[in-house]
Motif scaffolding. Sequence first.
Motif, PDB file in Angstrom:
ATOM      1  N   VAL A 341       0.855  -1.220  -0.029  1.00  0.00           N
ATOM      2  CA  VAL A 341       0.153   0.014   0.046  1.00  0.00           C
ATOM      3  C   VAL A 341       0.912   1.369   0.201  1.00  0.00           C
ATOM      4  O   VAL A 341       0.699   2.107  -0.794  1.00  0.00           O
ATOM      5  CB  VAL A 341      -0.847  -0.105   1.312  1.00  0.00           C
ATOM      6  N   LYS A 342       1.819   1.186   0.737  1.00  0.00           N
ATOM      7  CA  LYS A 342       2.812   2.460   0.906  1.00  0.00           C
ATOM      8  C   LYS A 342       3.434   2.380  -0.679  1.00  0.00           C
ATOM      9  O   LYS A 342       3.595   3.703  -0.905  1.00  0.00           O
ATOM     10  CB  LYS A 342       4.003   2.092   1.962  1.00  0.00           C
ATOM     11  N   GLY A 343       3.911   1.425  -1.008  1.00  0.00           N
ATOM     12  CA  GLY A 343       4.683   1.569  -2.447  1.00  0.00           C
ATOM     13  C   GLY A 343       3.524   2.469  -3.689  1.00  0.00           C
ATOM     14  O   GLY A 343       4.081   3.331  -4.398  1.00  0.00           O
ATOM     15  N   PHE A 344       2.118   1.891  -3.326  1.00  0.00           N
ATOM     16  CA  PHE A 344       1.320   2.821  -4.436  1.00  0.00           C
ATOM     17  C   PHE A 344       1.405   4.064  -4.122  1.00  0.00           C
ATOM     18  O   PHE A 344       1.445   5.057  -5.227  1.00  0.00           O
ATOM     19  CB  PHE A 344      -0.069   2.123  -4.189  1.00  0.00           C
ATOM     20  N   ILE A 345       1.285   4.440  -2.900  1.00  0.00           N
ATOM     21  CA  ILE A 345       1.425   5.896  -2.711  1.00  0.00           C
ATOM     22  C   ILE A 345       2.775   6.614  -3.076  1.00  0.00           C
ATOM     23  O   ILE A 345       2.751   7.767  -3.563  1.00  0.00           O
ATOM     24  CB  ILE A 345       0.986   6.174  -1.128  1.00  0.00           C
ATOM     25  N   GLU A 346       3.639   5.865  -2.945  1.00  0.00           N
ATOM     26  CA  GLU A 346       5.132   6.540  -3.218  1.00  0.00           C
ATOM     27  C   GLU A 346       5.228   6.670  -4.519  1.00  0.00           C
ATOM     28  O   GLU A 346       5.977   7.836  -5.107  1.00  0.00           O
ATOM     29  CB  GLU A 346       6.094   5.683  -2.424  1.00  0.00           C
ATOM     30  N   ARG A 347       4.685   5.958  -5.315  1.00  0.00           N
ATOM     31  CA  ARG A 347       4.758   6.097  -6.767  1.00  0.00           C
ATOM     32  C   ARG A 347       3.664   6.654  -7.746  1.00  0.00           C
ATOM     33  O   ARG A 347       3.562   6.787  -8.708  1.00  0.00           O
ATOM     34  CB  ARG A 347       4.620   4.480  -7.367  1.00  0.00           C
ATOM     35  N   LEU A 348       3.038   7.533  -6.660  1.00  0.00           N
ATOM     36  CA  LEU A 348       1.876   8.124  -7.473  1.00  0.00           C
ATOM     37  C   LEU A 348       2.453   9.141  -8.662  1.00  0.00           C
ATOM     38  O   LEU A 348       3.583   9.767  -8.375  1.00  0.00           O
ATOM     39  CB  LEU A 348       0.971   9.087  -6.344  1.00  0.00           C
ATOM     40  N   PRO A 349       1.770   9.401  -9.748  1.00  0.00           N
ATOM     41  CA  PRO A 349       2.382  10.260 -10.650  1.00  0.00           C
ATOM     42  C   PRO A 349       2.266  11.932 -10.071  1.00  0.00           C
ATOM     43  O   PRO A 349       1.622  12.108  -9.270  1.00  0.00           O
ATOM     44  CB  PRO A 349       1.705   9.941 -11.780  1.00  0.00           C
ATOM     45  N   ALA A 350       2.946  12.692 -10.742  1.00  0.00           N
ATOM     46  CA  ALA A 350       2.911  14.166 -10.364  1.00  0.00           C
ATOM     47  C   ALA A 350       1.611  14.684 -10.425  1.00  0.00           C
ATOM     48  O   ALA A 350       1.178  15.766  -9.554  1.00  0.00           O
ATOM     49  CB  ALA A 350       4.120  14.899 -11.105  1.00  0.00           C
ATOM     50  N   HIS A 351       0.734  14.239 -11.479  1.00  0.00           N
ATOM     51  CA  HIS A 351      -0.738  14.849 -11.505  1.00  0.00           C
ATOM     52  C   HIS A 351      -1.615  14.357 -10.535  1.00  0.00           C
ATOM     53  O   HIS A 351      -2.845  14.938 -10.590  1.00  0.00           O
ATOM     54  CB  HIS A 351      -1.260  14.641 -13.013  1.00  0.00           C
ATOM     55  N   ALA A 352      -1.181  13.311  -9.675  1.00  0.00           N
ATOM     56  CA  ALA A 352      -1.977  12.897  -8.452  1.00  0.00           C
ATOM     57  C   ALA A 352      -2.014  13.941  -7.393  1.00  0.00           C
ATOM     58  O   ALA A 352      -1.104  14.572  -7.052  1.00  0.00           O
ATOM     59  CB  ALA A 352      -1.911  11.604  -8.236  1.00  0.00           C
ATOM     60  N   LYS A 353      -3.392  13.923  -6.731  1.00  0.00           N
ATOM     61  CA  LYS A 353      -3.194  14.641  -5.301  1.00  0.00           C
ATOM     62  C   LYS A 353      -3.583  13.974  -4.285  1.00  0.00           C
ATOM     63  O   LYS A 353      -4.930  13.135  -4.247  1.00  0.00           O
ATOM     64  CB  LYS A 353      -4.009  16.019  -5.653  1.00  0.00           C
ATOM     65  N   ILE A 354      -3.062  13.982  -3.195  1.00  0.00           N
ATOM     66  CA  ILE A 354      -3.478  13.138  -1.975  1.00  0.00           C
ATOM     67  C   ILE A 354      -4.518  14.390  -1.125  1.00  0.00           C
ATOM     68  O   ILE A 354      -3.910  15.118  -0.608  1.00  0.00           O
ATOM     69  CB  ILE A 354      -2.359  12.844  -1.136  1.00  0.00           C
ATOM     70  N   GLU A 359      -0.301   8.125   4.823  1.00  0.00           N
ATOM     71  CA  GLU A 359       0.629   7.545   5.595  1.00  0.00           C
ATOM     72  C   GLU A 359       0.449   6.516   6.420  1.00  0.00           C
ATOM     73  O   GLU A 359      -0.958   6.321   6.754  1.00  0.00           O
ATOM     74  CB  GLU A 359       1.007   8.703   6.455  1.00  0.00           C
ATOM     75  N   GLN A 360       1.446   5.682   7.093  1.00  0.00           N
ATOM     76  CA  GLN A 360       1.301   5.190   7.969  1.00  0.00           C
ATOM     77  C   GLN A 360       0.849   5.613   9.312  1.00  0.00           C
ATOM     78  O   GLN A 360       1.361   7.014   9.603  1.00  0.00           O
ATOM     79  CB  GLN A 360       2.549   4.268   8.286  1.00  0.00           C
ATOM     80  N   VAL A 361       0.074   5.007  10.138  1.00  0.00           N
ATOM     81  CA  VAL A 361      -0.258   5.533  11.310  1.00  0.00           C
ATOM     82  C   VAL A 361       0.158   4.719  12.442  1.00  0.00           C
ATOM     83  O   VAL A 361       0.106   3.458  12.548  1.00  0.00           O
ATOM     84  CB  VAL A 361      -1.933   5.744  11.552  1.00  0.00           C
ATOM     85  N   THR A 371      -7.556   7.208   3.074  1.00  0.00           N
ATOM     86  CA  THR A 371      -6.690   7.935   2.012  1.00  0.00           C
ATOM     87  C   THR A 371      -7.772   8.030   0.851  1.00  0.00           C
ATOM     88  O   THR A 371      -8.374   7.359   0.483  1.00  0.00           O
ATOM     89  CB  THR A 371      -5.619   7.212   1.546  1.00  0.00           C
ATOM     90  N   VAL A 372      -7.635   9.407   0.518  1.00  0.00           N
ATOM     91  CA  VAL A 372      -8.222   9.874  -1.024  1.00  0.00           C
ATOM     92  C   VAL A 372      -7.316  10.629  -1.850  1.00  0.00           C
ATOM     93  O   VAL A 372      -6.455  11.164  -1.408  1.00  0.00           O
ATOM     94  CB  VAL A 372      -9.349  10.787  -0.781  1.00  0.00           C
TER      95      VAL A 372
END
Length: 484
Positions: A341-354, A359-361, A371-372
């Motif tokens: 799951v963390k890997g998907f977030i770390e690899r998000l493209p520049a056009h994506a917005k969190i 993040e881990q809790v 997460t959205v």
Amino acid sequence: MTTALRRLRNYIDGEFRDAADGRTTEVVNPETGEAYATAPLSGAADVDTAMAAAEAAFPAWRDLIPAERQKVLLKVADRFEERAEELIAAESENCGKPIALVRSEEIPPMVDQIRFFAGAARMLEGRSAGEYMDGFTSIIRREPVGVCAQVAPWNYPMMMAVWKFAPALAAGNTVVLKPSDTTPASTVLIAEIIGGVLDELGHSRGVFNVVCGDRETGRLMVEHKTPAMASITGSVRAGMQVAESASKDLKRVHLELGGKAPVVVFEDTDIPKAVEDIATAGYFNAGQDCTAATRVLVQESIHDEFVAALAKAASETKTGPVDDEDVLYGPLNNANQLAQVKGFIERLPAHAKIEAGGEQVGEKGYFFAPTVVSGLKQDDEIVQHEVFGPVITVQSFADEKQAVEWANGVEYALASSVWTKDHARAMRMSKALDFGCVWINTHIPLVAEMPHGGFKKSGYGKDLSAYGFDDYTRIKHVMTSLDG
């Protein structure tokens, strides 16, 4: 002082046993990240013994009248209710699931599903007998397939075990079931319950066997010469491997694999209600559900309003300890899943917005924030591949045609939902969406009477319902001469 780890064991032919070679794996509590038990790492000798037990028990179990098999399953359902707190504790500790939600959302449907299949045992249907050639009468026999090798996943180990053993046993098959190597605890307890009922009613305890282990154990089960059928709930990769292995001797295969459910929200929907339901369906069980509402497609006219409302809902969604009755979900199941799951977030493209979370809790365990992610494109990795975590993605579509194209534009085809007040549109979408289930203005409810299963890389075969029961039977034609 070091606390001794609890010892889980295989259940084979009515006996709890260690692996023949003594090998074990550690079982980790995902809430703490610490081991609390060991389970057998079963090898070829253990699989051989379990298959032999199931094979030996099969003729007598097959030849029982359906009412006798029904008695067994009804008593198993009763025992589930009587020992519910034990099952809840085992599942919660092993999976990190909130205790209150296991009690309210898993035990009742599991008991209902066992009772449904107990009834199905007495409702085998076929075409009526008839004469299709002069002087001959044809009838159809529906029979059990034989020994079933079954592999359950770690996201719902207890419920998925029910989905597998209940229809198989009801139809007259015998079972060798393997839980995930990370979640064997509740399955071992289920073996104790079923074994006790079989013994009480005078049936061979070899009817139901549990073998703990890893992927190699599962491979040995699927490739074993004894089973007539292999059933797995798991990843697409695992399903492909099972299908390939089973093809060597043409075993029947039942696959329930991954999902990437589209949640199509049109501009006429009730936004607050849709957001509330979608957030619950997306984050329940930490998003570790093949049908989870984690890929949202929103009509562009309401996109910004919807995203803001969903981000607010995410910020108000609570994850935490299993004994906190206010949490919607607990930790991810294991360290590997947290890393994915963390890997998907770390690899998000520049056009994506969190928009929320990401993040881990906490300092221990495998917790991840609700997460959205917005601003995504159809070919982004996180849109195309299953995250299996508490991450909801949002895309903006222009019209119905584009919504259908993007919804169907993934390799998975398990479940989907449509949110609109327009009945005609809902009917068009339910026809156009290439998924095994289409919910309208809701997402994720399941009932024992209706089938669950997908198309494409989500696998084939059905769980639940009479269709799921039929998958564990074979059809035989019997033709009789009327000349005597």
